[in-house]
Design an enzyme around this catalytic site. Structure first.
Site, PDB file in Angstrom:
ATOM      1  NE  ARG A  18      -1.886  -1.802   3.567  1.00 42.35           N
ATOM      2  CZ  ARG A  18      -2.273  -2.033   4.816  1.00 42.35           C
ATOM      3  NH1 ARG A  18      -3.482  -1.639   5.218  1.00 42.35           N
ATOM      4  NH2 ARG A  18      -1.462  -2.635   5.664  1.00 42.35           N
ATOM      5  CE  LYS A  77       1.261  -2.814   9.330  1.00 40.00           C
ATOM      6  NZ  LYS A  77       0.091  -3.089  10.215  1.00 40.00           N
ATOM      7  CE1 TYR A  96      -4.755   1.662  10.827  1.00 44.36           C
ATOM      8  CE2 TYR A  96      -3.830   1.369   8.629  1.00 44.36           C
ATOM      9  CZ  TYR A  96      -4.920   1.541   9.454  1.00 44.36           C
ATOM     10  OH  TYR A  96      -6.183   1.599   8.924  1.00 44.36           O
ATOM     11  CB  VAL A 181     -12.277  -7.257  11.928  1.00 50.30           C
ATOM     12  CG1 VAL A 181     -11.804  -8.645  11.465  1.00 50.30           C
ATOM     13  CG2 VAL A 181     -11.191  -6.232  11.660  1.00 50.30           C
ATOM     14  CB  SER A 222     -18.033 -13.597  23.616  1.00 47.74           C
ATOM     15  OG  SER A 222     -16.762 -14.195  23.711  1.00 47.74           O
ATOM     16  CB  VAL A 241     -10.492  -9.948  20.107  1.00 46.73           C
ATOM     17  CG1 VAL A 241     -10.620  -9.245  21.447  1.00 46.73           C
ATOM     18  CG2 VAL A 241     -11.353 -11.208  20.080  1.00 46.73           C
ATOM     19  CB  VAL A 269      -8.138 -10.306  11.803  1.00 47.38           C
ATOM     20  CG1 VAL A 269      -8.009  -8.925  11.172  1.00 47.38           C
ATOM     21  CG2 VAL A 269      -8.720 -11.279  10.773  1.00 47.38           C
ATOM     22  CB  ILE A 271      -1.671 -11.386  14.219  1.00 48.72           C
ATOM     23  CG1 ILE A 271      -0.274 -11.889  14.600  1.00 48.72           C
ATOM     24  CG2 ILE A 271      -1.675 -10.710  12.854  1.00 48.72           C
ATOM     25  CD1 ILE A 271      -0.244 -12.762  15.829  1.00 48.72           C
ATOM     26  CB  VAL A 300      -0.812 -12.048   7.054  1.00 47.11           C
ATOM     27  CG1 VAL A 300      -0.264 -10.803   6.361  1.00 47.11           C
ATOM     28  CG2 VAL A 300      -0.314 -13.316   6.361  1.00 47.11           C
ATOM     29  CG  ASN A 302       1.145  -6.597   5.893  1.00 51.29           C
ATOM     30  OD1 ASN A 302       1.346  -7.777   6.158  1.00 51.29           O
ATOM     31  ND2 ASN A 302       1.775  -5.989   4.907  1.00 51.29           N
ATOM     32  CB  ILE A 303      -5.020  -9.129   6.391  1.00 50.90           C
ATOM     33  CG1 ILE A 303      -4.567 -10.281   7.298  1.00 50.90           C
ATOM     34  CG2 ILE A 303      -6.078  -9.627   5.420  1.00 50.90           C
ATOM     35  CD1 ILE A 303      -5.674 -10.875   8.154  1.00 50.90           C
TER      36      ILE A 303
END
Length: 371
Positions: A18, A77, A96, A181, A222, A241, A269, A271, A300, A302-303
């Site tokens: 990106r 990133k 980020y 997400v 949950s 989460v 996600v 991670i 990963v 940076n999906i």
């Protein structure tokens, strides 16, 4: 005050394609009197040629010159180790950060006295995270696509088609977390005609999903028991989460991973905030999966980088209004105009500012200079 020179470097994180500003964004900044320098080749992987930036009014320069000339560096990133040498006192960094997952970077930012503003902690009064939302949408939708891919037997999975076929039970997808997400992941999985369970602690979030999907997605409150029952029977588990600014809590333990069906798939996600599955460790697009306890793990960090053309435009649509204010008015002035930027400030003057980030790093939050 004079406008800050904005620098847009080429991303150097492994498999990150990106770019933080598009030519349209460049044109908007230049129209406001902001000088923009872009690293040569920064947009190539997002299908944006250098000439498009030149036509919009940017200077195209090598990396070292870009960091030297820029007062405000806008990235996608977090800075990588080979970029640390460019970090300096007085620099404003807008990207980020995910410092809860990268404490060493936090130490470097503090040592170099960088004003670091993290997209993921810019937060409105209603709790919404406007700069995290577009990439959360991309990541959630991709998570199902990726999970379906790795459920195929030749990719190490148990050979399950998520949507099934007439007369055959569809795959079971469990999504943990009903934020942007999780909601997007559940929506896409349901669209693929999988059996979908969406778990969250917020009854209000689950109520909204239930009202929209009218039972097509099963919503579950949950807790330890529901997580154990749902995960142990799943073909695909998507960890979604989020604790804004903090480390993601471990929701799926290693013992629970052991109890999953051989060949099932985990897509964590979370991670980039440390992961919500105990067995997760960050991977890359180049080497995306590993197998532990006969379960395929896709972790990963940076999906959205897998679809850089879409992701770049979705991200920059959200970040550009804030970037313009930061460039024209500086951090303090921009915060006065856009108060949600205040929680975005992670570090300033060698101190951690955001309370959640400070807690995750074991520090005390400092009083910000603009307050």
């Amino acid at each position: 005050m004079a406008a800050l020179v904005v620098g847009v470097p080429r991303e150097v994180k492994v498999d990150e394609h990106r770019v933080a500003v598009t030519p349209d964004g460049t044109r908007e900044l230049v129209s406001r009197g902001v000088s923009v320098v872009v690293e040569t080749g920064a947009g190539i992987d997002s299908s944006i040629p250098d000439d498009a930036y030149r036509a919009a009014g940017a200077d195209l320069v090598p990396a070292a010159e870009l960091w030297e000339r820029s007062a405000l560096v806008c990235k996608v990133k977090e800075p990588q180790a080979d970029e640390y040498e460019f970090l300096r006192e007085g620099l404003v960094l807008f990207t980020y950060l995910h410092l809860a997952a990268y404490p060493h970077l936090a130490e470097v930012l503090l040592e170099r006295r960088v004003t670091a503003i993290g997209y993921e902690t810019v937060q409105r009064a209603d709790g919404e995270l406007p700069l995290l939302a577009p990439m959360s949408e991309v990541a959630g939708r991709l998570a199902v696509q990726v999970g379906a891919h790795y459920l195929e037997s030749h990719n190490g999975g148990r050979g399950v088609l998520l949507g099934g076929v007439p007369g055959v039970q569809p795959g079971r997808v469990v999504v943990i977390g009903a934020g942007n997400v999780g909601w997007n992941a559940a929506w896409i999985a349901a669209g693929m005609e999988a059996e979908v369970n969406l778990l969250d602690k917020s009854a209000e979030r689950l109520r909204i999903v239930d009202q929209i999907h009218r039972g097509r997605i099963t919503t579950l409150s949950s807790n330890r028991g529901t997580v154990e029952r749902a995960v142990s029977g799943a073909d695909l588990v998507i960890g979604a989460v989020l604790v804004p600014g903090g480390r993601a809590p471990v929701v799926v333990t290693e013992d629970l991973v052991r109890a999953m069906k051989p060949g099932s798939v985990v897509v964590d996600v979370s991670i980039d905030q440390g992961g919500c599955v105990e067995t997760s460790r960050e991977t890359s697009h180049h080497d995306p999966v590993f197998v532990q306890h006969d379960v395929v793990h896709y972790c990963v960090g940076n999906i959205p980088g897998a679809v850089p053309h879409t992701s770049t435009h979705a991200l920059t649509n959200a970040t550009l209004p804030y970037l313009v204010e930061l460039a024209v008015h500086g951090p303090a002035g921009a915060i006065a105009i856009e108060p949600e930027l205040a929680l975005g400030v992670n570090t300033e003057n060698g101190e951690v500012i955001n309370p959640a980030v400070a807690k995750s790093l074991g520090r005390r939050a400092a009083y910000p200079s603009w307050a």
